[in-house]
Design a protein around this motif. Structure first.
Motif, short mmCIF file in Angstrom:
data_model
loop_
_atom_site.label_atom_id
_atom_site.label_comp_id
_atom_site.label_asym_id
_atom_site.label_seq_id
_atom_site.Cartn_x
_atom_site.Cartn_y
_atom_site.Cartn_z
N ASP A 157 0.82 -1.21 0.00
CA ASP A 157 0.00 0.00 0.00
C ASP A 157 0.85 1.26 0.00
OD1 ASP A 157 -2.55 -1.00 -0.22
OD2 ASP A 157 -2.80 -1.27 1.93
N ASN A 158 2.03 1.18 0.60
CA ASN A 158 2.92 2.33 0.64
C ASN A 158 3.61 2.59 -0.70
OD1 ASN A 158 2.36 2.69 3.38
ND2 ASN A 158 4.03 1.34 4.00
N GLY A 181 -5.14 -9.05 4.42
CA GLY A 181 -4.39 -7.87 4.83
C GLY A 181 -4.25 -6.86 3.71
N LEU A 182 -4.05 -7.34 2.49
CA LEU A 182 -3.93 -6.45 1.34
C LEU A 182 -5.25 -5.78 0.99
CD1 LEU A 182 -1.75 -8.63 -1.06
CD2 LEU A 182 -1.07 -6.47 -0.02
N VAL A 201 -7.48 -6.68 -6.11
CA VAL A 201 -6.09 -6.33 -5.82
C VAL A 201 -5.29 -6.20 -7.11
CG1 VAL A 201 -3.96 -7.15 -4.72
CG2 VAL A 201 -6.13 -7.26 -3.49
N ALA A 202 -5.54 -7.07 -8.07
CA ALA A 202 -4.84 -6.97 -9.36
C ALA A 202 -5.11 -5.63 -10.02
CB ALA A 202 -5.26 -8.12 -10.28
N ASP A 203 -6.37 -5.20 -9.95
CA ASP A 203 -6.73 -3.92 -10.57
C ASP A 203 -6.18 -2.73 -9.80
OD1 ASP A 203 -8.40 -2.22 -12.42
OD2 ASP A 203 -9.39 -1.74 -10.53
N ARG A 204 -6.27 -2.78 -8.46
CA ARG A 204 -5.84 -1.62 -7.67
C ARG A 204 -4.34 -1.38 -7.76
NH1 ARG A 204 -7.61 -2.93 -2.76
NH2 ARG A 204 -5.67 -3.33 -1.68
N HIS A 205 -3.55 -2.46 -7.71
CA HIS A 205 -2.09 -2.32 -7.71
C HIS A 205 -1.46 -2.55 -9.08
CE1 HIS A 205 -1.96 -1.86 -3.40
NE2 HIS A 205 -2.49 -3.04 -3.18
N LYS A 206 -2.26 -2.95 -10.08
CA LYS A 206 -1.74 -3.25 -11.42
C LYS A 206 -0.66 -4.32 -11.36
CE LYS A 206 -4.55 -0.17 -12.89
NZ LYS A 206 -5.90 -0.66 -13.25
#
Length: 302
Positions: A157-158, A181-182, A201-206
């Motif tokens: 996230d950071n 947690g993610l 998660v795949a979409d948010r963090h690419k």
């Protein structure tokens, strides 16, 4: 991999793998032609995870292996894996890798094809700081494919902006607890709908997500998904995740694209477990999986 259709979930089968064959370096290739992989991990408490992951990368076909770990355990690791160059890094008081080693690690990583961070890392704060700084240091076009596993996942996230700029050139390998947690949701919510959790998660963090479980889901930032349920309960053993992450990193070092490395890695890991399970469904060790991988790859190349 761009020619694969969108689908709710594409099963990972032998036919699928033969349709997306792994890159082959050619008979005249040298070690550099088979790719360089850097594995960053380990701690004073868990030094062997890097051994498992690094050896797995070589078994998957990578040509050169570097392992970076805590200084106090590095000489032992070098003797245990004579095929590797081993870097001993400054340690925190808790026995982890000090985050201020990141500049040297980024310099090394920039000369590699694939980098894996996470196996065996225990100092939570130091791991988060180091992972975030490494992702930021590898920001931009080109550079190595990055595989993030275990405790290193908690630093994402950071570093979300840098991950997004990498645009799919990162693979993460969480189990349901780590995915919770993610995602900021409970483990029970992840287990109730694993495909949705993986896609979010795949979409948010690419990133390419390998959500491990009895049925493992592989999700890409563009919405594609594959599923593999061909493993067995014997794979639920200490060190198994380290071997999977190492296999994926080794395949990426050879030139497999992120989704391809994830799909092949999940199948090779599961099939290795199936072969060992013929002697008995429980009791085989994660390190025993490694010797099975070259033979399985060879069979699928026919």
């Amino acid at each position: 991999m761009s020619d694969f259709p969108m689908s709710d979930s594409i099963p990972v089968t032998r036919d699928l793998l033969r349709a997306i064959p792994l890159p082959h370096p050619g008979d005249g290739a040298d070690k550099d032609g088979r790719g360089r992989v850097l594995v960053i991990g380990g701690s004073v408490e868990v030094p062997g995870a890097v051994l498992l992951a690094g050896t797995a990368a070589l078994r998957a076909g990578a040509g050169k292996l570097q392992m970076a770990t805590c200084r106090s355990v590095a000489p032992h690791l070098g003797l245990a894996v004579p095929e590797a160059l081993v870097l001993g890094l400054r340690e925190t008081a808790e026995g982890g890798i000090a985050p201020d080693c990141v500049d040297m690690l980024c310099e090394r990583a920039a000369r590699c094809t694939a980098v894996l961070i996470g196996p065996g890392m225990m100092d939570k704060r130091a791991v988060s700081d180091l992972t975030g700084a490494l992702i930021a240091g590898l920001d931009g076009e080109g550079g190595p494919l990055l595989v993030i596993d275990a405790e290193a996942l908690m630093g994402l996230d950071n570093a979300n902006a840098a991950l997004c700029r990498r645009d799919g050139r990162t693979i993460i390998t969480p189990h349901a607890g780590e995915m919770a947690g993610l995602s900021g949701i409970s483990r029970e919510e992840v287990e109730a709908d694993p495909p949705a959790a993986a896609r979010r998660v795949a979409d948010r963090h690419k990133v390419v997500v390998v959500l491990k479980g009895a049925c493992t889901r592989i999700a890409t930032p563009d919405g594609r998904m594959w599923s593999y349920d061909g493993g067995n309960v014997g794979l639920a053993t200490s060190g198994s995740g380290d071997t999977l992450a190492g296999v994926i990193a080794g395949l990426a070092a050879r030139g497999a694209d992120p989704a391809q490395a994830a799909i092949w890695g999940v199948h090779l890991h599961g099939e290795a477990g199936n072969r060992l399970a013929r002697r008995g469904p429980l009791g085989f060790l994660a390190r025993e999986l490694l010797a099975q991988v070259p033979e399985i790859m060879a069979e699928l190349a026919v």
